[in-house]
Design an enzyme around this catalytic site. Sequence first.
Site, PDB file in Angstrom:
ATOM      1  N   HIS A  62     108.584  83.644 -88.184  1.00 32.25           N
ATOM      2  CA  HIS A  62     107.821  83.127 -87.119  1.00 32.25           C
ATOM      3  C   HIS A  62     106.458  83.750 -86.758  1.00 32.25           C
ATOM      4  CE1 HIS A  62     112.177  83.142 -85.287  1.00 32.25           C
ATOM      5  NE2 HIS A  62     111.874  81.951 -85.783  1.00 32.25           N
ATOM      6  N   LYS A  72     101.894  91.804 -82.813  1.00 33.81           N
ATOM      7  CA  LYS A  72     103.355  92.279 -82.233  1.00 33.81           C
ATOM      8  C   LYS A  72     103.628  93.703 -82.721  1.00 33.81           C
ATOM      9  CE  LYS A  72     105.277  87.685 -83.630  1.00 33.81           C
ATOM     10  NZ  LYS A  72     106.358  87.155 -84.421  1.00 33.81           N
ATOM     11  N   TYR A 132     109.679  93.367 -78.330  1.00 35.60           N
ATOM     12  CA  TYR A 132     108.474  92.771 -78.743  1.00 35.60           C
ATOM     13  C   TYR A 132     107.540  92.878 -77.523  1.00 35.60           C
ATOM     14  CZ  TYR A 132     111.062  90.160 -82.415  1.00 35.60           C
ATOM     15  OH  TYR A 132     112.005  89.627 -83.341  1.00 35.60           O
ATOM     16  N   ASP A 168     115.266  77.402 -87.399  1.00 41.12           N
ATOM     17  CA  ASP A 168     114.916  78.318 -88.446  1.00 41.12           C
ATOM     18  C   ASP A 168     115.187  77.968 -89.624  1.00 41.12           C
ATOM     19  OD1 ASP A 168     113.426  80.079 -86.421  1.00 41.12           O
ATOM     20  OD2 ASP A 168     114.997  81.734 -86.773  1.00 41.12           O
TER      21      ASP A 168
END
Length: 178
Positions: A62, A72, A132, A168
């Site tokens: 992603h 991130k 995250y 996904d």
Amino acid sequence: MKIVDVGFGGVHQVFLSPAKDDRGSFSRIFCREMFSEAGLNSDWPQINVSHTLQRGALRGLHFQEHPSDEAKLISCLTGSVFDVVVDVRRSSPLFGKWRSFELSEANGMSLYVPAGFAHGFQCLSDNCRLLYLMSANYEPTLARGVRYDDAELGIIWPLSVSCISPKDSALPGLGAVK
């Protein structure tokens, strides 16, 4: 805490320096001053937790497009994951290249992933929980991804995929990245 540039387009490993005593340990996973000194993002408007139940389950790959592209900082709080980053910056000499890292509760390593990289992981154990820190809020209209088994990428996942979301598994290949 120790921040190490891995020499891959701005990706950094962040090693914890736990203070230990009879009760256990205490670690800092983020320090604004240290991240700023290293030239890394130090503003995290969104923090997320992912809990994946099954060994072999895969999430990703992603990323978000500009103007909400995101850096991130990823930490594995429980379990162990095979963590993958892919450079999806068309103008980069590393475009389409990938690197993998093992993030685990045991090794205490975090990974700083700059904007312009797709990210995904496969659980190496049951019950993996990842934290995250995100430099941008989630924008569904700018959310993108690359298929985990795209032949152009050639990622070698360590386990058979036991579980993946329909979303996904339907992601396009690298050729679709703008």
